[in-house]
Enzyme design. Structure first.
Site, short mmCIF file in Angstrom:
data_model
loop_
_atom_site.label_atom_id
_atom_site.label_comp_id
_atom_site.label_asym_id
_atom_site.label_seq_id
_atom_site.Cartn_x
_atom_site.Cartn_y
_atom_site.Cartn_z
CD1 TRP A 1 4.48 2.74 -4.72
CD2 TRP A 1 3.72 2.66 -6.82
NE1 TRP A 1 5.56 2.58 -5.57
CE2 TRP A 1 5.12 2.53 -6.86
CE3 TRP A 1 3.01 2.62 -8.03
CZ2 TRP A 1 5.84 2.38 -8.05
CZ3 TRP A 1 3.72 2.48 -9.22
CH2 TRP A 1 5.12 2.36 -9.23
CE LYS B 1 7.83 -3.99 -9.52
NZ LYS B 1 8.77 -3.44 -8.55
N GLY C 1 0.76 -1.25 0.00
CA GLY C 1 0.00 0.00 0.00
C GLY C 1 0.78 1.30 0.00
C1 LIG Z 1 6.26 -4.77 -5.47
S1 LIG Z 1 4.68 -5.20 -4.88
C2 LIG Z 1 3.82 -3.68 -5.01
C3 LIG Z 1 4.21 -2.68 -3.95
C4 LIG Z 1 3.27 -1.49 -3.91
N1 LIG Z 1 3.42 -0.65 -5.06
C5 LIG Z 1 3.49 -0.67 -2.68
O1 LIG Z 1 3.83 0.51 -2.80
O2 LIG Z 1 3.31 -1.16 -1.57
C6 LIG Z 1 4.03 -6.11 -6.22
C7 LIG Z 1 2.62 -6.63 -6.00
O3 LIG Z 1 2.11 -7.15 -7.24
C8 LIG Z 1 1.12 -8.10 -6.90
N2 LIG Z 1 0.73 -8.93 -8.04
C9 LIG Z 1 1.50 -9.81 -8.72
N3 LIG Z 1 0.78 -10.43 -9.67
C10 LIG Z 1 -0.48 -9.92 -9.60
C11 LIG Z 1 -1.70 -10.18 -10.32
N4 LIG Z 1 -1.74 -11.11 -11.29
N5 LIG Z 1 -2.81 -9.49 -10.00
C12 LIG Z 1 -2.76 -8.57 -8.98
N6 LIG Z 1 -1.65 -8.28 -8.26
C13 LIG Z 1 -0.52 -8.95 -8.56
C14 LIG Z 1 1.79 -8.89 -5.77
O4 LIG Z 1 0.85 -9.58 -5.00
C15 LIG Z 1 2.52 -7.79 -5.00
O5 LIG Z 1 1.80 -7.38 -3.86
#
Ligand SMILES: C[S@@+](CC[C@H](N)C(=O)[O-])C[C@H]1O[C@@H](n2cnc3c(N)ncnc32)[C@H](O)[C@@H]1O
Length: 230
Positions: free
Chosen positions: A84, A185, A82
């Site tokens: 972002w 990303k 969370g």
């Molecule tokens: C690097 S983290 C994001 C961090 C976030 N931007 C923050 O500021 O806290 C990447 C996220 O992408 C999610 N994710 C990966 N594949 C996904 C999908 N198919 N659908 C939804 N979320 C996905 C993961 O569960 C993970 O929580």
């Protein structure tokens, strides 16, 4: 540097902390814990109440491009835990009355004021409608910090991440408002040529950016696409 820049780009001023060795812990976990407790972004995120150090990546990118403006509507793909969401909701001044930020993730996110989040998979075709309905409009900004779980096999990891960029781009081209912004990303080496060409065909400006908060040793990078064409 003024004080806000100090917060944006914290430096490691203290002494490095070490942790007690444990036979029960793998070396990789020990190294991860050591890195976390000495990371200036982790320390600063804790101090400022951000859910993740990733918050600084968005703050630094927005500091450069200034796109998170008051009352803009935002969708955050892969939003857990969370960081972002917190930055976006502060910047667009989202609140319970005018909720301008919605997000989705495979994992749940604790309630963040001014945001609404869903547990779901971006691959689910129903998710588009759920997010747009909840936002009450099409978004001005779509963020995707989605990352696949890496398994250590280079080609497989690359394919999985590329697939997430592809899905996020597809979602964006279907739902983003004209002149909207897409931040995703990608990889240090840049996005796959085919995807990059689609971005360039659909947006006026496409730029790669590696914010300082993104670890230098990580292959992660970001691509920002500005002004969606009609
Ligand atoms: C690097 S983290 C994001 C961090 C976030 N931007 C923050 O500021 O806290 C990447 C996220 O992408 C999610 N994710 C990966 N594949 C996904 C999908 N198919 N659908 C939804 N979320 C996905 C993961 O569960 C993970 O929580």
């Amino acid at each position: 540097m003024n004080s806000s820049n100090k917060e944006l780009y914290p430096s490691n001023r203290g002494n490095k902390q070490n942790i007690r060795k444990s036979n029960k812990r793998k070396l990789s976990s020990t190294n991860w814990i050591k890195r976390q407790i000495n990371d200036p972004y982790v320390i600063e995120a804790k101090k400022l109440g951000y859910n993740s150090r990733a918050a600084f990546k968005l703050l630094q990118i927005d500091n450069k491009f200034g796109f998170l403006k008051p009352s803009k509507k935002v969708i955050d793909l892969g939003c857990a835990p969370g960081g972002w969401l917190q930055v976006a909701s502060q910047k667009v001044r989202s609140n319970e009355k005018h909720r301008n930020v919605v997000g989705v993730d495979l994992l749940p996110v604790e309630n963040i004021p001014g945001t609404k989040t869903f547990v779901g998979d971006i691959n689910d075709p129903k998710i588009d409608k759920i997010l747009i309905d909840s936002l009450g409009d099409y978004p001005d900004i779509i963020l995707s910090d989605m990352a696949a779980n890496v398994i250590g096999h280079k080609q497989t990891d690359h394919l999985r991440t590329t697939q997430l960029i592809e899905i996020a781009l597809d979602f964006t081209l279907k739902n983003l408002k004209k002149n909207g912004i897409f931040l995703v990303k990608t990889f240090k080496g840049g996005t796959e040529t085919e995807l990059l060409n689609i971005m360039k065909n659909n947006f006026k400006y496409v730029k790669n950016i590696k914010p300082l908060a993104s670890r230098p040793e990580s292959v992660e990078s970001y691509t920002i696409c500005l002004e969606l064409k009609a």
